[in-house]
Write an enzyme that holds these catalytic residues in place. Sequence first.
Site, mmCIF file in Angstrom:
data_model
loop_
_atom_site.group_PDB
_atom_site.id
_atom_site.type_symbol
_atom_site.label_atom_id
_atom_site.label_comp_id
_atom_site.label_asym_id
_atom_site.label_seq_id
_atom_site.Cartn_x
_atom_site.Cartn_y
_atom_site.Cartn_z
ATOM 1 C CG ASP A 64 -72.581 49.229 27.076
ATOM 2 O OD1 ASP A 64 -73.215 49.629 26.072
ATOM 3 O OD2 ASP A 64 -72.870 49.556 28.239
ATOM 4 C CB ILE B 262 -68.898 62.146 39.428
ATOM 5 C CG1 ILE B 262 -68.434 60.725 39.751
ATOM 6 C CG2 ILE B 262 -68.131 63.153 40.269
ATOM 7 C CD1 ILE B 262 -66.947 60.504 39.478
ATOM 8 N N GLY B 263 -72.032 60.585 39.069
ATOM 9 C CA GLY B 263 -72.851 59.849 38.121
ATOM 10 C C GLY B 263 -73.595 58.714 38.790
ATOM 11 C CG ASP B 264 -77.489 58.328 39.299
ATOM 12 O OD1 ASP B 264 -77.646 58.496 38.075
ATOM 13 O OD2 ASP B 264 -78.197 58.885 40.148
ATOM 14 N N GLY B 265 -76.348 55.146 37.673
ATOM 15 C CA GLY B 265 -76.982 54.348 36.641
ATOM 16 C C GLY B 265 -78.078 53.494 37.228
ATOM 17 C CB ILE C 12 -74.367 55.926 43.023
ATOM 18 C CG1 ILE C 12 -73.799 55.303 44.304
ATOM 19 C CG2 ILE C 12 -75.874 55.836 42.994
ATOM 20 C CD1 ILE C 12 -74.168 56.070 45.552
ATOM 21 C CB VAL C 13 -69.799 56.976 39.918
ATOM 22 C CG1 VAL C 13 -68.289 57.197 39.928
ATOM 23 C CG2 VAL C 13 -70.146 55.729 39.113
ATOM 24 C CE LYS D 28 -70.088 50.582 38.043
ATOM 25 N NZ LYS D 28 -69.678 50.020 36.730
#
EC number: 2.7.11.1
Length: 755
Positions: free
Chosen positions: A605, A490-493, A497-498, A513
Amino acid sequence: MEVHNSLHCTAPVLSSLQASASGSGTPKKTAASSAAAQNSKQLLDQLSQQQKAQEEAETHSRRDCDSPASSNSEPEKDLDELRDLNGSLTGSGSVGKSNGSLSGASSTTSAPAGTSTPGSANTNGSASGAASLSVVSATAHLKKRITSSRTPTRKAHRIKFYRNGDRFYPGITIPVSNERYRSFESLYEDLTRLLEENVKIPGAVRTIYDMVGKKITALEELEDGQSYVCSCNNENFKKVDYNTSSQPLANLTLANNSRTSSHRLAKLQRPASPLKNGVLNSIAPVPVGGGAAANGSPLNTSRFSERDSVVHPRIVTLIRNGTKPRRIIRLLLNKRNSPSFDHVLTAITQVVRLDTGYVRKVFTLSGVSVLQLSDFFGSDDVFFAYGTERVNTVEDFKLESEEQRAINAIRKTLRTAGTACKGPKPKMPVKSKKAYPPGELKAQAEAQLQASAAPANEDEEQAALLKSTGVEVAELPAAIRDNYTLSQIIGDGNFAIVLKIKDRQTGIPHALKIIDKSKCKGKEHYIDAEVRVMKKLHHPHIISLIMDVDQDTNMYLVLEYVSGGDLFDAITQVTRFSESQSRIMIRHLGSAMSYLHSMGIVHRDIKPENLLVELDDFGNVVQLKLADFGLACEVTEPLYAVCGTPTYVAPEILLEVGYGLKIDVWAAGIILYILLCGFPPFVAPDNQQEPLFDAIISGVYEFPDPYWSDIGDGVRDLIANMLQSDPDVRFTSEDILDHYWTMGNEEIGCGDYSR
């Protein structure tokens, strides 16, 4: 239960008992002697019951008794002595085991038979009376010792506490003892609750000082009858003349059952501000438990209901009396520094610093004298501050051109409603981290399933899912692998990663996470800080940490899952939100920030990518939660590290002059602006950082038409106060919640925006 204050019959008491026994052995017993015997018998019964209760207690617990037999020796000895005394007074028995047998006949002196002894009757009578007095004295002495053995606890100290820096607050007096408060934390909790009921405080009580500023580190240092100062959020001690002569507004002494009282609210349900903890209360405060105020004081109720109905956060401009051109200062007024008219004068005194000392007189720009609290929160927002000096109404209230320009510059952001936007509509900044839009999540999951060619079992499916992430199934901690099934990414940075995961037993979805430590070399302290901070947080608008597992290569965090995705994607889809939708989101964000700031934690943030939303069936936002605490830290002194996301960074971070909690408020102001028009207030061509930073430092922005033509003045005022370049006058997170627009009371208003 061990009896610490055991009873001891001293030699004088025993001798008096023996004397009473010998006196009572005469054939002619007086009425006083009989009464003494009766009292002694009653005392014997009391002591017997006490010994019986002690023996029963000792059968259950002998932890602190090195010698149970020796601990009972003294009470048993006293009991035996009283038994012998009772027998002597009734004409039978012996007195004292250690003193030998003493019969009633042998203790009397009588004349031989047939011998006349003048005065013998008087002698016997006086001896009997003296014995009776001795018995009464002895029994009273023993009763006193029995009572003392039943009440071993010492009397609680009565101590008065003041609010740090508040010279008008009369203080609260509460009893303090080791039995009532086992630690400082329990005392802090009660002090926080009591102060919140009477004054606005910026957070929980964290420190106690004596009246000269020495920090109290142990409960034993608190002295009976003395006064102390409560400090919130690690504030330094403020040496002012505390209101030691005034009586408290109400008797706030804690009842013995205050810890379990049904009227006491949990901390999460006791917001200092109506929206602090995510619950919108009515405007009028509802007293706990029914009709009267929580502390039962009508004066207290009227005073603070006036404050709540009149005071709302706003920035006023002050003109300091003196040589022209006069100094112009801005001051933030809110429920914490303005609960009364005198409090406002004190706040003004502290910022204008008159040569004559304390501010005594305040006038509006038109020369009208300010006489009550509500005058500071009306249509006027510019005031003249005077001390004891004489006022020249003709010259003093006339502004010079330089003074007028300074005031106009302050009002500039509120006079841009009719400004037309030149050029194309500004764009949203590029998303700061990679994430999968909601529409692609399903397609990605289906593609992964097809590529796996229908794996034979669930383990193969999960292995195929993790293959592209570089994480092997065998590397997952057993606590996660055995209890959860993996779903789509569902997401990564940059560092993590998530994944969406599901509890094998309940089917409840969570987010996993996975932080790659190899990509965080030199920044491991950020990971530790994130976990440490999240473990402290429990709030309805903050993502919850369910489990954390630390391994050599990766850190695994099991988090609360929010189905609607992040706010950035929602903005991308709808471009702009209505005021009602924006109000819901800023309430929830302000509530989360207020909770964080009350604990002395700054997020650093806050941006749409880190705000997760829940949507209803019609696509409306119903819930917002703050996430990603990778840069969060506790604030004990000014911070200087330059961090954050360029579009949302506050000017004090760029200037490197030190910053604190209010950088989160600046970021929230940027987000509120974006929600209403679809683009940020500070932009630069092609997202170039240097021009963007220059614009942020200047603090100049507009509300351009046509994008703001249908947006009200209330939310403009809130944004203008959140985007103050000077952090001293910028709103706090609590001020966001107290603002009339956030609370839905736009009829209150806050001045004329057409000037």
